[in-house]
Design a protein around this motif. Structure first.
Motif, short mmCIF file in Angstrom:
data_model
loop_
_atom_site.label_atom_id
_atom_site.label_comp_id
_atom_site.label_asym_id
_atom_site.label_seq_id
_atom_site.Cartn_x
_atom_site.Cartn_y
_atom_site.Cartn_z
N ARG A 90 13.74 -2.86 26.70
CA ARG A 90 15.20 -2.66 26.11
C ARG A 90 15.09 -1.90 25.00
NH1 ARG A 90 15.05 -8.55 25.97
NH2 ARG A 90 15.39 -9.15 23.69
N TYR A 133 15.10 1.78 25.40
CA TYR A 133 16.51 2.35 25.65
C TYR A 133 17.25 2.45 24.63
CZ TYR A 133 15.44 1.12 30.54
OH TYR A 133 14.90 0.90 31.93
N LEU A 134 17.22 1.59 23.60
CA LEU A 134 17.89 1.84 22.41
C LEU A 134 17.53 2.81 21.41
CD1 LEU A 134 18.52 -2.05 21.64
CD2 LEU A 134 20.16 -0.42 22.55
N ALA A 187 18.59 5.92 22.82
CA ALA A 187 19.98 6.11 22.72
C ALA A 187 20.18 6.59 21.45
CB ALA A 187 20.67 4.86 23.03
N HIS A 240 21.81 10.23 20.44
CA HIS A 240 22.90 10.26 19.85
C HIS A 240 23.00 11.14 18.65
CE1 HIS A 240 26.92 9.09 18.70
NE2 HIS A 240 26.38 8.57 17.13
N VAL A 266 22.43 2.33 26.18
CA VAL A 266 22.84 1.14 25.73
C VAL A 266 23.11 -0.02 26.69
CG1 VAL A 266 24.70 -0.12 24.24
CG2 VAL A 266 23.46 1.94 23.59
N ALA A 274 20.05 -1.31 28.19
CA ALA A 274 19.32 -2.26 27.35
C ALA A 274 20.09 -3.43 27.27
CB ALA A 274 19.40 -1.71 25.75
N LEU A 275 21.59 -3.39 27.39
CA LEU A 275 22.41 -4.56 27.38
C LEU A 275 22.02 -5.52 28.81
CD1 LEU A 275 24.67 -6.28 26.44
CD2 LEU A 275 26.10 -4.77 27.76
N ASP A 305 17.21 -7.19 18.68
CA ASP A 305 18.40 -6.46 19.07
C ASP A 305 19.35 -6.31 18.31
OD1 ASP A 305 17.09 -6.42 21.49
OD2 ASP A 305 17.89 -8.63 22.16
N PHE A 319 20.75 -2.50 16.82
CA PHE A 319 22.17 -2.18 16.84
C PHE A 319 22.86 -1.98 15.45
CE2 PHE A 319 22.38 -4.01 21.04
CZ PHE A 319 22.89 -2.84 21.98
N PHE A 353 21.64 1.27 14.53
CA PHE A 353 22.20 2.44 15.20
C PHE A 353 23.71 2.76 14.83
CE2 PHE A 353 23.33 3.32 20.29
CZ PHE A 353 23.67 4.77 19.81
N LEU A 389 30.48 0.03 21.99
CA LEU A 389 29.61 -1.09 21.89
C LEU A 389 30.70 -2.19 21.58
CD1 LEU A 389 27.46 0.48 18.71
CD2 LEU A 389 26.83 -0.08 21.23
#
Length: 160
Positions: free
Chosen positions: A18, A21-22, A25, A29, A73, A76-77, A89, A93, A96, A119
């Motif tokens: 995960r 993925y973050l 992301a 972004h 996201v 990842a969630l 995690d 976030f 991010f 989010l």
């Protein structure tokens, strides 16, 4: 629909990691907000001419590159819910959110608001899942949303 085409490749490449993925992301972004959107907005605004700025901005907002970080996201969630949340995690976030806020202020992109809405909605979904809160109409909508998305053009055309 592009996400559903890319999704199997992303899952195959990243598996259940995960944090990848973050990280992707966050990177996408920031590239989108700081580089791609300003460049594409200038290019397409020149192409379409004065008076079409809102159209260009909306088209860029619904673009795959703009939406992909939210889907990542979500991936990842999913794995966080399955495997358990960690302090890392929360730290990712927080980074991010901070980087998105800085990028938003530096570029005036207004994507920070969009990110925060998604989010917060993701956190509400995670909370409902963790607390086993059920709402059958929402669950039915979730199960059928993709087929509804694919068929809504025909329904609208038929209603005309």
């Amino acid at each position: 629909m592009t996400f559903y085409l890319v999704f199997p490749f992303v899952i195959t490449a990243f598996g259940s990691r995960r944090h990848l993925y973050l990280a992707l992301a966050i990177a996408l972004h920031l590239v989108n907000v700081c580089l791609f959107k300003p460049w594409a907005f200038a290019l397409f605004s020149t192409y379409y001419g004065p008076g079409h700025e809102a159209f260009v901005w909306n088209a860029l907002h619904i673009s795959f590159l703009n939406q992909l970080p939210v889907f990542l996201v979500g991936c990842a969630l999913f794995f966080s819910l399955r495997d358990g949340f960690a302090k890392s995690d929360a730290a990712i976030f927080a980074v991010f959110i901070a980087l998105s806020f800085v990028a938003d202020r530096a570029t005036g992109s207004h994507e920070f608001n969009y990110l925060m809405i998604n989010l917060v909605l993701g956190a509400l979904v995670a909370g409902c899942i963790r607390l086993a809160i059920r709402c059958r109409p929402i669950e039915a909508l979730g199960r059928n949303s993709y087929s509804m998305y694919l068929s809504h053009f025909a329904v609208i055309y038929g209603l005309r």
